[in-house]
Design a protein around this motif. Structure first.
Motif, PDB file in Angstrom:
ATOM      1  N   SER A 120       5.361 -21.593 -21.917  1.00 15.99           N
ATOM      2  CA  SER A 120       4.514 -20.583 -21.646  1.00 15.99           C
ATOM      3  C   SER A 120       3.412 -21.197 -21.881  1.00 15.99           C
ATOM      4  O   SER A 120       2.932 -21.636 -22.723  1.00 15.99           O
ATOM      5  CB  SER A 120       4.969 -19.315 -23.184  1.00 15.99           C
ATOM      6  N   LEU A 121       2.963 -20.011 -21.026  1.00 21.18           N
ATOM      7  CA  LEU A 121       1.186 -20.362 -21.369  1.00 21.18           C
ATOM      8  C   LEU A 121       0.814 -20.826 -22.546  1.00 21.18           C
ATOM      9  O   LEU A 121      -0.268 -21.873 -22.883  1.00 21.18           O
ATOM     10  CB  LEU A 121       0.683 -20.175 -20.404  1.00 21.18           C
ATOM     11  N   ASP A 122       0.619 -19.870 -23.312  1.00 17.18           N
ATOM     12  CA  ASP A 122      -0.211 -19.854 -24.618  1.00 17.18           C
ATOM     13  C   ASP A 122       0.579 -21.391 -25.543  1.00 17.18           C
ATOM     14  O   ASP A 122      -0.460 -21.860 -26.110  1.00 17.18           O
ATOM     15  CB  ASP A 122       0.748 -18.235 -25.582  1.00 17.18           C
ATOM     16  N   LYS A 123       1.688 -22.002 -24.889  1.00 19.94           N
ATOM     17  CA  LYS A 123       2.074 -23.214 -25.876  1.00 19.94           C
ATOM     18  C   LYS A 123       1.849 -23.719 -25.494  1.00 19.94           C
ATOM     19  O   LYS A 123       1.380 -24.633 -26.280  1.00 19.94           O
ATOM     20  CB  LYS A 123       4.120 -22.387 -26.026  1.00 19.94           C
ATOM     21  N   MET A 133       6.658 -16.672 -13.383  1.00 23.66           N
ATOM     22  CA  MET A 133       7.135 -15.836 -14.493  1.00 23.66           C
ATOM     23  C   MET A 133       8.462 -16.608 -15.062  1.00 23.66           C
ATOM     24  O   MET A 133       9.200 -15.164 -15.636  1.00 23.66           O
ATOM     25  CB  MET A 133       7.328 -14.795 -14.657  1.00 23.66           C
ATOM     26  N   GLU A 156      11.295 -18.715 -17.220  1.00 25.39           N
ATOM     27  CA  GLU A 156      10.879 -20.280 -18.030  1.00 25.39           C
ATOM     28  C   GLU A 156      11.660 -21.631 -17.309  1.00 25.39           C
ATOM     29  O   GLU A 156      11.432 -22.380 -17.364  1.00 25.39           O
ATOM     30  CB  GLU A 156      11.124 -19.550 -19.282  1.00 25.39           C
ATOM     31  N   ASN A 159       9.838 -25.600 -17.906  1.00 24.37           N
ATOM     32  CA  ASN A 159       8.842 -24.781 -18.168  1.00 24.37           C
ATOM     33  C   ASN A 159       8.065 -24.196 -19.613  1.00 24.37           C
ATOM     34  O   ASN A 159       9.411 -24.454 -20.017  1.00 24.37           O
ATOM     35  CB  ASN A 159       8.544 -23.844 -17.229  1.00 24.37           C
ATOM     36  N   HIS A 200       1.901 -15.106 -22.393  1.00 28.52           N
ATOM     37  CA  HIS A 200       3.146 -15.771 -22.762  1.00 28.52           C
ATOM     38  C   HIS A 200       4.299 -15.017 -21.686  1.00 28.52           C
ATOM     39  O   HIS A 200       4.884 -15.130 -21.486  1.00 28.52           O
ATOM     40  CB  HIS A 200       3.446 -14.772 -24.657  1.00 28.52           C
ATOM     41  N   HIS A 201       3.788 -14.307 -20.126  1.00 28.86           N
ATOM     42  CA  HIS A 201       3.992 -14.034 -19.072  1.00 28.86           C
ATOM     43  C   HIS A 201       4.205 -15.466 -18.264  1.00 28.86           C
ATOM     44  O   HIS A 201       4.722 -15.551 -17.238  1.00 28.86           O
ATOM     45  CB  HIS A 201       3.328 -12.285 -19.107  1.00 28.86           C
ATOM     46  N   TYR A 202       3.148 -15.883 -18.593  1.00 31.23           N
ATOM     47  CA  TYR A 202       3.042 -17.036 -17.714  1.00 31.23           C
ATOM     48  C   TYR A 202       4.201 -18.386 -18.075  1.00 31.23           C
ATOM     49  O   TYR A 202       3.840 -18.622 -18.943  1.00 31.23           O
ATOM     50  CB  TYR A 202       1.635 -17.280 -16.928  1.00 31.23           C
ATOM     51  N   TYR A 203       4.352 -19.601 -16.725  1.00 31.47           N
ATOM     52  CA  TYR A 203       4.804 -20.723 -17.720  1.00 31.47           C
ATOM     53  C   TYR A 203       4.356 -21.708 -16.959  1.00 31.47           C
ATOM     54  O   TYR A 203       3.654 -21.326 -15.501  1.00 31.47           O
ATOM     55  CB  TYR A 203       6.782 -20.064 -17.477  1.00 31.47           C
TER      56      TYR A 203
END
Length: 1001
Positions: free
Chosen positions: A843-846, A998, A1000, A841, A879-882
C-alpha cells in the motif's frame, strides 16, 4: 354454391315444345282435384338431376359460349366477362390483365400441339401455352382481313396453317360462286396473315333436295381432305361420311352426296357434339337435343327447353357439361337416373320414409304424415294424411299391403282401396306365410290370419316393452326382432320367451333398422353404427368401411336376388355383389356406390324398392329411380399436376433433379388433382417423401400443399397420387426428385483438412503456450533479480557501514538514548526492507512510511546536510492504492549521496505524491536543490559506473518489467535538470508515474 336442379326432359314427339327452363326448374304441379275415393291425383313429368354453376359459384357471367376440356383434365369456358378455368375446386377467371386481347371470346379450339385458341369478339386471337396467355402476333392484320367481323371458326390445313372465315361467310342468301370461298390464311410459322379465295377441290359433290347454297358451300369446305375442323363444325364418322349443321337443320355428306336430315329443329343449331357413347347432341336456342346416329330424324330427348344451350362436352370421367347463355353451365352425370319430386313445387322437398310396391302402384309414406302412391304413368296420388302418425312400416301379404296403425291397401279395378283390420299397431309387420301376418304393437306381438280377404286375430305374445324396428323369420317359426338396443329372438308355438341374441358381443348391441332374409342361409341385418351384419347357421360376419361400405350407419336393405344386395345410407346407395363361402357366409365381390356423384339428387337414402323393372330410392328429396342393371362406368383416375415447388422464393417445378444448397432445405409443394368425382368423406390426395432414414408410408390429406422443413442433406423423391370416388388412384404417381448438398464442412476432404488445421492450430497454441510460460518464467526470474538487486541496494554496504559507525559514535559519546533511537530506527528499516522484497505490491501509505524512516536515518547521519518534506495530495486514501515496493528509495538515496555532496548550503529534498483518476495515474515527484544532473548524464546513467548507476538501473529495469506484465496505462521514470527548466533553480527533478492500482496481489 352449386345448385342441384332436376331438369325436365320430354320425348320428342312434339318438336315445337315451348316450355321455358324457368318453368321446368320451378316444377309447379298442374294440380287438379279428382275426388276418386278421396284421392288427390297430380299430373307429373319425370326429371333428371343436374348441378348448376353460376356467378354464385365463381363464374364471371351467366353468359357462357363454349366449353372445352384441356389435356390436364380441367374445364375451360368462354364468357362475355373473360375466360374461365375450372379444376374441380374453383373457377379462375382470366381477363385482358392476364394476356387476353379481349374479354369477350366465343369458341375454344385446340390445335395439334395442345394449345387452346380463343377467338375474340373484335376478331383477334389469343392462345394459351405453358400456363401463359399470348396474343397472336399478327392480330392487326387478321382483324383487317376479317373486315371488322370475328373469326367464326378455325381449321388447320395439312401445312399447319390456321384457316378462318368471318361470321357472314355462310349467309343463306349467298350464291355458290363456282368453287371458291373467301377465307383468311394464318401462317403461324412465318407470322403472316392474308386473305385468299379458297378453291374447293371436291367439285363433284352432289346435293339432294332442300340443300340451299350456304349449306352446300359449307359441305364443300368441310369435305376438304387432310383438314382438321373443330368437332362442333363437323362430326366425322368416316373418311367419306360426316355430319354438320346449318341454321335449324342437320346435314350429312356421305359418298359425295349431301342430304338434309328430315327433322326441323325448333331453333337454330349452334353446336354439334358426338360423345363416347355415340350420342349426337345438337345445341340450339331452344335447349339441346339428344340423337342417335342410326335415327337422326327422331331425337331421343329434348333437354333444357326454352334455354339457349351453346355447347356440350363430355369429360374424361363421363360427366356431361352444358353451357348456356342465361344460366351458366350445368353438369349431368347419368341420364339413366331419373327423379320424381313428390312435393307440390320444386322449391320444396318431401322426405320419403318407406316405400313398397304393388302391381300397378308404388306405395310410400312421407315425413309430412302422408301416405301416397304413384302409378306406372308417374301420376301421384295422396291416400291418407294423419298429422299424428308416420306411415312407416309396410308388409306385403298376397296382393295387399299392410301398414300401421292396422290398415290394408289393395288394388281393385286400377284403384286403391283401404280396409281397417286392427288398432294400435305402431310397429313393423311381417308376412310369415301366405295367410299369416305378424305385427308389433306397443307391448306385444299379434298374429293375424287372412282368409277370403278377412283378417282375424289368432294369437298374441307375452307382454314386452322393447321398441321394435324390424322383424324377420328364420328358420321356420323362429322370429328375429330388431330393436333400438340390439337383436332378440322369440320362438313358437307359445311365443312367451324373448331372448337377447349373443348378448355378450357388442356387435349385436346396437340399433337395427332392417332385417332381410337370404333364403334358408341366414339374415342380413342393417345397423346404425356397426355396419352390415350377416347371421348364418355357422356364425356371423360383419362388414364395415374396410369392406367397401361408405358408411356404417345403414338405413335400409333390399335383396334383389341371391347374389345382389342393395344398401341405403345417408351417404348414398351401394349395390353389393356377393357369394357364399364354404361356411355359407357371404363374401363381397364388388361394391358399387351410387351417390350424387353418379347422378342422385340426394345421398340420404331411407328405403329401397324394386318396382316396374327399376330400383326406386326413397330420399329426403323425393324419388330417384333407374334400371336395376344401371351401368355406371368407373371414372378414370384423376389427373394430377405439380403446380410449383417453392424453395425460398424460387419456383423449381420445371427443373429436372435440382441440386439444392444445404440451407435450401425448406420446400413447399403445390399441386392440383383434377377430378369431378372426388371421394366423399375420404382424403383426396396421398403423398410421401422418400429418402434415407425417412418413413416411406403414405400420408393422406385434402390439402393442396405440403411443406417439408429442415431436411437433412441427401437424395429425395416426392411422390403424389390422387383418387376418385371409385378408389382408383392416379397411376403412375407424380414424382419429383431433388438433392440437398451437404454443408462443405461435412465433406470428407474438408473434414480431413479441418483435422489438419485443428492439429496445426493446437500445435501453435501449445508452442505459444510454452513460449508464454517460458516468457513468464524469464520475467519472473527478471523480477526476482530486480528484487534481489533492490534488496542488495537496500543493503548498501556503505549505508550499513556508515549507519553502524554512527551508532558506534553515539555509544562512544555515551549518548545511549540517541544510540538506542538510531538503532531502533535502523532495525525497523532493515526489517521492512527485507519484508517488502517478498511482496509484489504494498500500500502507498507503507511505502511513504518507509521513505520517511529512510530519510530520517540519513538526516541523523548528516544532521546539517539537508532537510526533507513529503507532501501528499489532500484527502487521498493512501491505503487504497498499491505500488511496487522499494521503487522510490533508490531515487532518495541517489539525491542524498550525490545531490548534496560538495555544496556550501543546506540542501532541501521534497517528495510530492498525487493521483490523477481521469488518467488512471499515480505520480511521485522527487525534487532536490543540489548540484543537479548533467544533461549528457541523464541518458547515460546506464553507462556510468556501477556504483553510480546501480539504483537507477534497477528503477529502469523494474519500469520495463511493469510495462511488459501489465497492459493499459504505461509506467515511466524521468530525470530533469531544474536549471534547464528555470535558470533561477538548481538541483534535479525526478518524476515516477505508475498505473493506478487498487489490487494488492
Amino acid at each position: 354454391m352449386k345448385t342441384t336442379y332436376r331438369l325436365t326432359s320430354s320425348v320428342c314427339s312434339n318438336h315445337r315444345a315451348t316450355l321455358f327452363l324457368e318453368k321446368v326448374r320451378c316444377f309447379c304441379f298442374t294440380v287438379f282435384l279428382l275426388l276418386l275415393n278421396g284421392w288427390l291425383v297430380t299430373a307429373f313429368a319425370q326429371t333428371f338431376n343436374a348441378i348448376n354453376y353460376d356467378t354464385n359459384d365463381g363464374l364471371p357471367s351467366p353468359e357462357v359460349y363454349d366449353l372445352a376440356t384441356a389435356r390436364d383434365g380441367s374445364l375451360w369456358l368462354t364468357t362475355d366477362r373473360g375466360v374461365c378455368r375450372y379444376d374441380g375446386y374453383n373457377f379462375t377467371t382470366y381477363t385482358t390483365r392476364d394476356g387476353l386481347t379481349n374479354n369477350t371470346n366465343f369458341e375454344i379450339w385446340t390445335d395439334k400441339d395442345g394449345r387452346l385458341w380463343f377467338n375474340a369478339f373484335d376478331g383477334s386471337l389469343t392462345y394459351f401455352e405453358d400456363g401463359v396467355f399470348k396474343a397472336f402476333e399478327r392480330n392487326d392484320s387478321l382483324q383487317y382481313n376479317l373486315n371488322g367481323q370475328y373469326a367464326d371458326a378455325l381449321a388447320e390445313d395439312p401445312l399447319g396453317r390456321l384457316i378462318s372465315w368471318n361470321s357472314n361467310s355462310f349467309s343463306p342468301t349467298r350464291a355458290v360462286d363456282k368453287d371458291q370461298m373467301e377465307c383468311v390464311i394464318i401462317d403461324r410459322e412465318n407470322r403472316e396473315v392474308w386473305k385468299e379465295e379458297l378453291r374447293i377441290e371436291d367439285t363433284e359433290l352432289q346435293r339432294g333436295e332442300n340443300i340451299y347454297n350456304a349449306a352446300f358451300l359449307k359441305a364443300m369446305l368441310l369435305s376438304r381432305a387432310g383438314w382438321e375442323f373443330d368437332d362442333f363444325l363437323k362430326i366425322e364418322l368416316s373418311d367419306d361420311h360426316f355430319i354438320y349443321s346449318e341454321s335449324n337443320y342437320l346435314f350429312q355428306c356421305k359418298d359425295g352426296f349431301v342430304s338434309r336430315v328430315p327433322f326441323d329443329f325448333s331453333a337454330r343449331i349452334d353446336f354439334l357434339y358426338l360423345d363416347s357413347n355415340d350420342y349426337l347432341w345438337a345445341c340450339t336456342h331452344d335447349g339441346v337435343f339428344q340423337l342417335t346416329l342410326d335415327r337422326l330424324d327422331q331425337p331421343i330427348r329434348h333437354y333444357f327447353q326454352g334455354l339457349k344451350i351453346t355447347s356440350v362436352r363430355m369429360d374424361r370421367e363421363g360427366n356431361y357439361w352444358f353451357s348456356s347463355i342465361e344460366r351458366g353451365i350445368f353438369k349431368i352425370k347419368n341420364f339413366e337416373i331419373e327423379h320424381l319430386n313428390v312435393a307440390r313445387t320444386s322449391t320444396q322437398n318431401e322426405i320419403i320414409l318407406s316405400v313398397t310396391g304393388l302391381k300397378n302402384h308404388l306405395i310410400f309414406s312421407t315425413y309430412s304424415y302422408k301416405l301416397m302412391s304413384v302409378n306406372r304413368q308417374l301420376e301421384l296420388g295422396q291416400i291418407q294424411q294423419n298429422s299424428n302418425f308416420l306411415y312407416q312400416f309396410f308388409s306385403k301379404l298376397g296382393d295387399a299391403v299392410y301398414y300401421a296403425p292396422g290398415r290394408r291397401i289393395e288394388e281393385k279395378d286400377g284403384r286403391l282401396q283401404i280396409y281397417n283390420f286392427a288398432t294400435n299397431m305402431n310397429g313393423p309387420m311381417l308376412a310369415i306365410s301366405d295367410t299369416m301376418l305378424m305385427a308389433a304393437s306397443g307391448v306385444s306381438i299379434r298374429f293375424f290370419k287372412q282368409k277370403n280377404k278377412e283378417i282375424t286375430l289368432v294369437g298374441r305374445s307375452s307382454r314386452w316393452y322393447k321398441r321394435m324396428t324390424c322383424i324377420a323369420e328364420w328358420p321356420k317359426n323362429n322370429f328375429w326382432l330388431g330393436t333400438l338396443d340390439g337383436i332378440y329372438t322369440i320362438k313358437g308355438p307359445d311365443f312367451k320367451v324373448f331372448e337377447s341374441y349373443q348378448s355378450g358381443q357388442s356387435v349385436f348391441k346396437t340399433r337395427y333398422t332392417q332385417l332381410e332374409l337370404l333364403g334358408d342361409k341366414g339374415l342380413w341385418g342393417a345397423t346404425m353404427g356397426n355396419g352390415l351384419i350377416f347371421i348364418g347357421k355357422n356364425g356371423h360376419r360383419q362388414f364395415l368401411r374396410k369392406d367397401g361400405l361408405g358408411n356404417t350407419l345403414i338405413n335400409c336393405l333390399h335383396l334383389q336376388n341371391d347374389s345382389t344386395l342393395w344398401v341405403g345410407s345417408n351417404k348414398g346407395a351401394y349395390k353389393i355383389r356377393f357369394r357364399l363361402d364354404d361356411a355359407d357366409l357371404p363374401v363381397f365381390q364388388s361394391v358399387q356406390p351410387i351417390t350424387v356423384l353418379e347422378g342422385l339428387a340426394s345421398n340420404h337414402i331411407n328405403d329401397i324398392e324394386e318396382w316396374n323393372d327399376k330400383i326406386w330410392l326413397a330420399t329426403d328429396k323425393g324419388f330417384d329411380f333407374f334400371p336395376a342393371d344401371l351401368p355406371i362406368a368407373k371414372a378414370p383416375p384423376p389427373l394430377i399436376s405439380l403446380d410449383s415447388v417453392i424453395v425460398d422464393t424460387s419456383n423449381l417445378q420445371k427443373l429436372d433433379r435440382p441440386v439444392l444448397a444445404y440451407d435450401q432445405n425448406n420446400l413447399i409443394f403445390y399441386f392440383t388433382g383434377i377430378s369431378f368425382s372426388q371421394p366423399e368423406g375420404r382424403p383426396f390426395y396421398r403423398y410421401r417423401l422418400m429418402g434415407e432414414g425417412l418413413d416411406s408410408n403414405w400420408i393422406y390429406t385434402d390439402a393442396r400443399d405440403v411443406r417439408f422443413n429442415k431436411l437433412a442433406p441427401g437424395n429425395y423423391r416426392f411422390e403424389l397420387m390422387a383418387r376418385n370416388n371409385d378408389e382408383r388412384w392416379s397411376d403412375p404417381a407424380v414424382q419429383y426428385d431433388f438433392r440437398i448438398r451437404s454443408h462443405f464442412i461435412d465433406l470428407w476432404w474438408v473434414r480431413l483438412l479441418l483435422l489438419f488445421l485443428i492439429g496445426f492450430i493446437s500445435w501453435l497454441i501449445y508452442a505459444r503456450r510454452i513460449q508464454s510460460i517460458r516468457f513468464k518464467e524469464a520475467q519472473k526470474r527478471k523480477l526476482q533479480r530486480a528484487e534481489l538487486e533492490s534488496l542488495r541496494s537496500q543493503m548498501n554496504p556503505h549505508f550499513v557501514f556508515n549507519s553502524l559507525n554512527s551508532i558506534q559514535n553515539f555509544i562512544f559519546k555515551k549518548d545511549v538514548r540517541q544510540a538506542n533511537y538510531y538503532l531502533s530506527k535502523f532495525s525497523r528499516l532493515m526489517r521492512d526492507s527485507l519484508q517488502f522484497t517478498r511482496l509484489k505490491n504494498i500500500s502507498l501509505d507503507k511505502e511513504i512510511n518507509f521513505m520517511q524512516a529512510y530519510l530520517e536515518l540519513e538526516q541523523m547521519r548528516f544532521p546539517d546536510r539537508f532537510s526533507f518534506a513529503i507532501q501528499v495530495q489532500k484527502d487521498l486514501p493512501l491505503h487504497h492504492y498499491y505500488v511496487p515496493p522499494l521503487l522510490i528509495q533508490p531515487v532518495l538515496e541517489n539525491a542524498v549521496k550525490h545531490a548534496f555532496k560538495n555544496i556550501d548550503y543546506k540542501g532541501e529534498l521534497r517528495v510530492f505524491v498525487e493521483v490523477e483518476e481521469t488518467l488512471d495515474l499515480l505520480r511521485i515527484i522527487v525534487i532536490d536543490n543540489g548540484l543537479g544532473i548533467e544533461e549528457d548524464g541523464i541518458g547515460k546513467y546506464n553507462a556510468e559506473t556501477q556504483h553510480q548507476s546501480l539504483g537507477l538501473r534497477m528503477i529502469y529495469d523494474r519500469i520495463d518489467l511493469i510495462n511488459e506484465t501489465q497492459p493499459g496505462v504505461q509506467a515511466s521514470f524521468r530525470l530533469e535538470n531544474r536549471q534547464k527548466l528555470d535558470a533561477s533553480l538548481s538541483g534535479t527533478r525526478a518524476t515516477l508515474q505508475l498505473p493506478l492500482n487498487m489490487e494488492e496481489a
